[in-house]
Design an enzyme around this catalytic site. Sequence first.
Site, short mmCIF file in Angstrom:
data_model
loop_
_atom_site.label_atom_id
_atom_site.label_comp_id
_atom_site.label_asym_id
_atom_site.label_seq_id
_atom_site.Cartn_x
_atom_site.Cartn_y
_atom_site.Cartn_z
N LYS A 11 0.80 -1.34 0.06
CA LYS A 11 -0.07 -0.08 0.08
C LYS A 11 1.00 1.23 0.06
CE LYS A 11 -3.98 -2.38 2.01
NZ LYS A 11 -4.87 -2.20 3.32
N TYR A 51 -12.66 -2.66 -3.53
CA TYR A 51 -12.98 -2.65 -2.41
C TYR A 51 -14.64 -2.96 -2.30
CZ TYR A 51 -8.51 -2.00 0.16
OH TYR A 51 -7.28 -2.25 0.74
N PHE A 59 -15.60 3.32 7.11
CA PHE A 59 -14.18 3.85 6.95
C PHE A 59 -13.89 3.99 5.42
CE2 PHE A 59 -14.61 -0.84 7.38
CZ PHE A 59 -14.19 -1.61 6.13
N ARG A 87 -1.63 -14.46 3.65
CA ARG A 87 -2.34 -13.81 4.93
C ARG A 87 -1.63 -13.96 6.30
NH1 ARG A 87 -7.02 -10.36 4.08
NH2 ARG A 87 -7.67 -11.08 5.85
N THR A 93 -5.66 -7.46 10.49
CA THR A 93 -5.79 -6.32 9.57
C THR A 93 -5.27 -5.32 10.48
OG1 THR A 93 -7.96 -7.41 9.00
CG2 THR A 93 -7.79 -4.89 9.00
N ARG A 104 2.69 -6.80 9.41
CA ARG A 104 1.87 -5.69 9.93
C ARG A 104 2.34 -5.39 11.38
NH1 ARG A 104 -4.07 -7.32 7.42
NH2 ARG A 104 -4.10 -5.92 5.68
N ASN A 114 -1.87 -0.25 7.03
CA ASN A 114 -1.56 -1.32 7.51
C ASN A 114 -0.77 -1.91 6.27
OD1 ASN A 114 -3.45 -1.89 5.65
ND2 ASN A 114 -4.93 -3.15 7.05
N HIS A 117 -2.08 -5.29 1.65
CA HIS A 117 -3.46 -6.15 1.15
C HIS A 117 -3.07 -7.62 0.67
CE1 HIS A 117 -7.20 -7.10 -0.49
NE2 HIS A 117 -6.61 -7.71 -1.44
N GLU A 128 -9.51 -10.16 -8.11
CA GLU A 128 -8.64 -9.06 -7.85
C GLU A 128 -7.59 -9.25 -8.82
OE1 GLU A 128 -7.79 -9.32 -3.50
OE2 GLU A 128 -9.90 -8.74 -3.02
P1 DAT Z 1 -7.95 -6.95 5.54
O1 DAT Z 1 -7.20 -5.96 4.68
O2 DAT Z 1 -7.28 -7.61 6.59
O3 DAT Z 1 -8.33 -8.01 4.46
P2 DAT Z 1 -10.54 -5.77 5.32
O4 DAT Z 1 -10.79 -6.57 3.83
O5 DAT Z 1 -11.78 -6.31 6.51
O6 DAT Z 1 -9.16 -6.16 5.94
O7 DAT Z 1 -10.53 -4.17 5.09
C1 DAT Z 1 -9.94 -3.66 4.30
C2 DAT Z 1 -9.07 -2.47 4.80
O8 DAT Z 1 -10.15 -1.46 5.08
C3 DAT Z 1 -8.20 -2.95 5.92
O9 DAT Z 1 -7.05 -3.31 5.29
C4 DAT Z 1 -8.08 -1.67 6.75
C5 DAT Z 1 -9.60 -1.01 6.33
N1 DAT Z 1 -10.29 -1.34 7.42
C6 DAT Z 1 -11.07 -2.37 7.51
N2 DAT Z 1 -11.95 -2.28 8.72
C7 DAT Z 1 -11.74 -1.00 9.16
C8 DAT Z 1 -12.27 -0.24 10.43
N3 DAT Z 1 -13.15 -0.98 11.03
N4 DAT Z 1 -11.59 0.78 10.37
C9 DAT Z 1 -10.99 1.59 9.71
N5 DAT Z 1 -10.30 0.83 8.66
C10 DAT Z 1 -10.74 -0.47 8.36
MG MG Z 2 -9.61 -7.88 2.79
#
Ligand code: DAT
Ligand code: MG
Length: 156
Positions: A11, A51, A59, A87, A93, A104, A114, A117, A128
């Site tokens: 990222k 996304y 968020f 992962r 996350t 992370r 973080n 991805h 993706e």
């Molecule tokens: P990951 O990246 O571990 O697959 P995710 O797909 O649930 O996590 O979410 C995508 C991204 O969005 C994540 O890397 C960070 C952000 N994110 C997720 N949940 C969040 C939250 N509750 N508050 C702030 N940012 C969030």
């Molecule tokens: Mg994800």
Amino acid sequence: MAIERTLILIKPDGVQRALVGEIVNRFERTGMKIVGMKLMQMTPELASQHYKDHVGKGFYDGLVKFMTSSPLVALAIEGPKAVDNCRKLMGKTFCTDAVAGTIRGDFGISRGLNLVHGSDSPESAQRELGLFFQANELLEYSRAVDAWTQNDEDRG
Ligand code: DAT
Ligand code: MG
């Protein structure tokens, strides 16, 4: 074991903090293979496709702003159980929850910034990868080291 391909993004915070080499190394040194790699800037359109499951969440706007703010590195990584393996290397996350030894956990101290991805299933990986790479940008090649990293059935 099933050989999978998965999408990894380093990222904008990872690129800005000059952690590209370090993060690529975390994946590469396991024996998994880089089959696609590019530096690019995410557009809001691509962000909304990538996304799509998060559209409308609290968020989401901040996430898109962050992801489109500066270049990122897209990687296609191949290997046995690559989706889960990547992962595992990434950690939880939010960096605040991620344990030491994960990307992370080792390089982040914030929640949303973080660093990486990684696709969360073989199905999302396929979707993706199609968003970030043309078919001809994903290469198929063998390496001498594959025999030492991927084939553990006839090691005696
Ligand atoms: P990951 O990246 O571990 O697959 P995710 O797909 O649930 O996590 O979410 C995508 C991204 O969005 C994540 O890397 C960070 C952000 N994110 C997720 N949940 C969040 C939250 N509750 N508050 C702030 N940012 C969030
Ligand atoms: Mg994800």
